[in-house]
Scaffold this active site. Structure first.
Site, PDB file in Angstrom:
ATOM      1  N   GLU A 189      -4.641   0.664  -3.550  1.00 56.92           N
ATOM      2  CA  GLU A 189      -3.253   1.141  -3.569  1.00 56.92           C
ATOM      3  C   GLU A 189      -2.268  -0.032  -3.534  1.00 56.92           C
ATOM      4  OE1 GLU A 189      -3.013   5.584  -1.784  1.00 56.92           O
ATOM      5  OE2 GLU A 189      -3.218   4.015  -0.273  1.00 56.92           O
ATOM      6  N   GLU A 246       0.844  -1.201   0.000  1.00 59.15           N
ATOM      7  CA  GLU A 246       0.000   0.000   0.000  1.00 59.15           C
ATOM      8  C   GLU A 246       0.883   1.258   0.000  1.00 59.15           C
ATOM      9  OE1 GLU A 246      -2.464   0.151   3.481  1.00 59.15           O
ATOM     10  OE2 GLU A 246      -3.092   2.206   3.026  1.00 59.15           O
ATOM     11  N   ASP A 286       0.817   3.822  -3.102  1.00 53.62           N
ATOM     12  CA  ASP A 286       0.486   5.230  -2.853  1.00 53.62           C
ATOM     13  C   ASP A 286       1.517   6.144  -3.514  1.00 53.62           C
ATOM     14  OD1 ASP A 286      -0.853   7.381  -0.987  1.00 53.62           O
ATOM     15  OD2 ASP A 286       1.301   7.565  -0.639  1.00 53.62           O
ATOM     16  N   ASN A 307      -7.353   1.036   0.446  1.00 54.66           N
ATOM     17  CA  ASN A 307      -6.069   0.438   0.838  1.00 54.66           C
ATOM     18  C   ASN A 307      -5.652  -0.682  -0.117  1.00 54.66           C
ATOM     19  OD1 ASN A 307      -6.184   2.144   3.013  1.00 54.66           O
ATOM     20  ND2 ASN A 307      -6.673   0.572   4.528  1.00 54.66           N
TER      21      ASN A 307
END
Lengths: 246, 246
Positions: free
Chosen positions: A133, A61, A65, A130
């Site tokens: 990502e 994640e 991101d 979440n």
């Protein structure tokens, strides 16, 4: 020259299903399935690798991101040549907002892949964003930047990034279209129907009919979104006439 | 097969010098010099393109910041397999801190390329980090992700990213080395000398001598850094013996 080598990969039935569903979401072939499995593993699953490192989606994640931020920055840099640093920062924040990422993950129904040791009903909304990502992180880790970029274009930018809308200049293409029809005294119908087909996700399609002619179509995971897509297409097809109306 | 095509590019004398200096900083050939010129143009220069868009480094800085974040995230993801999301975030913050970016820009003496309509003495410290990020954005814009990654490895990760040091486990290799020498009653000398040569930036080199033998060398833009590099190399060469000492 001229012979084809076929690589035979033996996967369990369960893996084969996961591979196929994943491939249809990605739009290309995943290579290392384990990375994607990790992207869908909640921290309540206490898996570790041989070195004792936890095997859940949290690290992916973090990676996803960062990659998403860079890809969106690069897109905005190209598409908004007149926007200054403050403008670019603000536009990116809107695109990668928690709410928007949750929506993206929810639309792809990623939660169905999630393995956890707690009931799925106990997850908050944020699990959707979440794992979305984490999936981006997994693609980068499996196949590199170019594929990651391809996926973000397909799933984030193309269907969702609309600069005039983000700027707040246009909040709804549907209402813009309706206003124009009313002013011009034209009859229109948004003809919505269920279009799930063989998909594991529910889909709606809409035909936008203007004066008995289909002028555009839309398909999405909610009626509202499908209508908005069709209205946006109609807007760009009729832009000259509609903008005179403004 | 077998003929070489030479592309002749005519550049002004000034551009040719800029090209050469840039190439030596990048470690590869820049293609579109205009992008790099923009990366070094302060907003006090009121240049615009044909469409009226401002031509200064601020947009490239936004782009470079995002790319740097992604490249460092990807590096840490690979190099620290046991670090969780919080750890990775914290390590990245240390690497891309304002202070560190200023140092990186200052070490490369990027300010000498900057064109502005205000006196350079009026710039704050942050100009160094800003143009460093803008340079990363320019590389990405000119040559894509792979080259951008290459540059960040060469200029940020290889010389500056040292996970044990970032974790605060080791604050100075030099003092670690000295402690070990004192305990083991070994004689050492850090032999520092000016090593600027033909470079436009001032450099120092150091030979680390242990019991009359050169055991490592270091070169950097300050005496302290050069010593630290040499001590770090010695530390890794003598790791087993030194860590027994801890």
């Amino acid at each position: 020259m001229g012979f084809i080598r076929k690589i035979l990969i033996t996967r369990s039935k369960k893996d084969e299903l996961f591979y196929r569903e994943l491939k249809s979401i990605l739009g290309f072939r995943p290579v290392n399935l384990n990375i994607y499995k990790k992207a869908f593993t909640h921290r309540s699953v206490k898996n570790t690798d041989k070195a004792g490192n936890p095997q859940n989606y949290e690290r992916l994640e973090f990676l996803g991101d960062a990659l998403l931020g860079a890809i969106i920055a690069s897109y905005l840099f190209k598409k908004a040549p007149s926007g200054n640093e403050g403008y670019l920062t603000q536009m990116r924040s809107k695109i990668v907002s928690r709410e928007h990422l949750n929506e993206l993950g929810r639309d792809l129904n990623l939660i169905k892949f999630v393995t956890s040791n707690i009931a799925k009903s106990k997850f908050g909304e944020n699990i959707n964003g979440n794992v979305f990502e984490a999936l981006i992180g997994a693609i980068y880790s499996d196949l590199g930047y170019a594929y990651c970029n391809k996926f973000v274009y397909k799933q984030v930018i193309k269907p969702h990034v609309d600069i005039p809308k983000l700027e707040g200049k246009i909040t709804s293409y549907k209402s813009l279209f309706i206003e124009w029809c009313q002013k011009e005294k034209k009859e229109f119908i948004f003809d919505v129907y269920d279009d799930t087909g063989n998909s594991s996700i529910r889909y709606f399609s809409v035909k936008l009919i203007l004066e008995d002619k289909i002028i555009s179509k839309g398909r999405a995971t909610s009626k509202k979104k499908a209508e908005e897509i069709a209205a946006k297409r109609a807007y760009y097809a009729f832009q000259n006439e509609i903008s005179k109306n403004k």
